[in-house]
Design an enzyme around this catalytic site. Structure first.
Site, PDB file in Angstrom:
ATOM      1  N   ASN A  99       0.808  -1.211   0.000  1.00 55.30           N
ATOM      2  CA  ASN A  99       0.000   0.000   0.000  1.00 55.30           C
ATOM      3  C   ASN A  99       0.848   1.271   0.000  1.00 55.30           C
ATOM      4  OD1 ASN A  99      -2.292  -1.497  -0.117  1.00 55.30           O
ATOM      5  ND2 ASN A  99      -2.892  -1.212   2.028  1.00 55.30           N
ATOM      6  N   CYS A 137     -10.964  -4.625  -4.779  1.00 51.20           N
ATOM      7  CA  CYS A 137     -11.581  -5.731  -4.041  1.00 51.20           C
ATOM      8  C   CYS A 137     -13.076  -5.483  -3.879  1.00 51.20           C
ATOM      9  CB  CYS A 137     -10.962  -5.818  -2.647  1.00 51.20           C
ATOM     10  SG  CYS A 137      -9.351  -6.578  -2.605  1.00 51.20           S
TER      11      CYS A 137
END
Ligand code: UD1
Length: 422
Positions: free
Chosen positions: A23, A118
């Site tokens: 991330n 996602c």
């Protein structure tokens, strides 16, 4: 699509090296768009999401060269010749939206498809849009694309986020480094990945204060220059592998692990009866007792318990002594691993954002399906503690966020193998 086969395991022993944070890397890479000079990232993770971001930056005219087996990313955005982030790339990964702020700041315009990612909730972009509009951008949604422009350039402003969104903080932070005057982001996200981004931007010449707190102040500069920056350790990979000995017993040292990255997670892990200690090389985790104890979890923005470790923790609590209540406060649909864990013999009731887990003595291997990135690794961990064989299919989600998972777990004694799709 590849599958992963896991067999119930005895105690684990050894060391697992922790990679650079996915991330963090996904927000550091678009920072290259802010400067004509090269930006080099070291300690980059080898993941399919990183390849997707390289592809996206390449489509805009940036050059991304992967060196040292992918651990170093040498980037140059000298010639940005396209300002459209196409749906075909963006839909693969939500973090693609992080090119919006930097492109707008550098070019004065950008067209970015609304992202996919996602399937864990709606994940809108309103906070990114409001923040960039406050800096003077005009943004319109047409045909699934955000059309943004700042014909007069961006201008510093005071922006209060309604929620401490990680992505919105990153987009606004990057854009405001080149805005005229001072920007203050209130209720900013405090995640270590934000601090890592600010550290990199400072190395590029940006003037930023207060990162890691909920108020970040940015003094705009005319231009940013090149830099070399090491990506911070992946706290989610760290937490995930810290759980492996909690499932199987034994003792594992996580090389490069830092306590300050996982403090709230460690507090909960210790309450289950797991022993954690800091070593010179990282963190060492041991399970000495028999069964772990139930514990309640509420996910929160950093420094609270991370939503990205909720699925893995739930898998552990499936075999705990007692009942655990897990509250998911960040995403509205993030219990998709629960029905898969139930197929392995777990007892879980889900009502809205709350899951109640009644611990059972033993899980049983089963064919299961990975539904998102963190869910897929939770099923692998559960498989390590289950009786018999667990086959986790659709592991492409896993490859987005965990490099060489079968090698890392296999090296500490886990019975795990990948079956390639033929
Ligand atoms: C980042 C992480 C992700 C992690 C999440 C929360 C990356 C690439 N991904 O995602 O792994 O799970 O932080 O820690 O860094 N929201 C809005 N409007 C917005 C933006 C967000 O309502 O404009 C909501 C989302 O729907 C979600 C919540 O805020 O419910 C958290 O989102 P955010 O913090 O923005 O997460 P991401 O940056 O997408």
């Amino acid at each position: 699509m590849d599958s992963i086969i896991v067999r119930g395991n005895g105690p684990l022993k050894g060391q697992i090296p922790i990679a650079g944070a996915k991330n963090a890397c996904l927000t550091l890479m678009p920072a290259t768009l802010l400067s004509e000079e090269p930006l080099t990232l070291t300690n980059a993770p080898r993941l399919s999401d990183i390849k997707t971001m390289s592809e996206l930056l390449g489509s805009l005219g940036a050059e991304v060269t992967s060196l040292q087996d992918g651990k170093v990313l040498a980037m140059s955005s000298h010639d940005i010749n396209n300002h459209i982030a196409d749906y075909d790339i963006v839909r693969k990964m939500r973090a693609s939206n992080l090119v919006l702020g930097p492109m707008l700041a550098r070019l004065g315009h950008a067209v970015v498809s609304l992202p996919g990612g996602c399937a864990i909730g709606a994940r809108p972009m309103d906070l990114h849009i409001h923040g960039l509009e406050a800096l003077g951008a005009q943004i319109e949604l047409k045909d699934g694309y955000l059309h943004a422009q700042a014909p007069k350039g961006l201008k510093g402003a005071v922006i209060e986020l309604a929620f401490a969104s990680v992505g919105a903080t990153e987009n606004i932070l990057m854009a405001s480094t080149l805005a005229k005057g001072t920007t203050v982001i209130k209720n900013a996200a405090r995640e270590p990945e934000i601090v890592d981004l600010a550290t990199c931007l400072r190395a590029m010449g940006a003037q930023i204060d207060g990162d890691g707190t909920s108020e970040i102040t940015i003094q705009g500069v005319d231009r940013l220059h090149g830099a070399t920056h090491p990506v911070v350790a992946d706290r989610i990979e760290l937490g995930t592998y810290m759980l492996a000995p909690a499932f199987c017993g034994g003792e594992v040292e996580l090389l490069g692990g830092k306590m300050h990255l996982v403090k709230s997670f460690v507090e909960k892990l210790e309450m289950t009866g797991i022993h954690v200690e800091e070593t010179k090389a990282g963190l060492k985790v041991a399970r000495r007792g028999a069964r772990v104890q139930a514990v309640d979890i509420t996910t929160e923005p950093f420094p609270g318990f991370p939503t990205d470790l909720q699925a893995q923790m739930m898998a552990l609590l499936c075999t705990a002594e007692g009942t655990s209540v897990l509250e998911e406060k960040i995403f509205e649909n993030r219990f998709m691993h629960a029905p898969e864990l139930v197929r392995m013999g777990a007892s879980i009731e889900v009502h809205g954002g709350t899951a109640t887990v009644h611990g059972v003595e033993q899980l049983k291997g089963a064919p299961v399906m990975a539904t998102d990135l963190r869910a897929s690794v939770s099923l692998i961990l559960a498989g390590l503690a289950a009786e018999g064989e667990t086959i986790v299919s659709r592991v492409y989600h896993l490859d987005r966020g965990y490099e060489r998972v079968e090698e890392k777990l296999g090296n500490v004694g886990a019975h795990i193998e990948r079956v390639k799709d033929t």
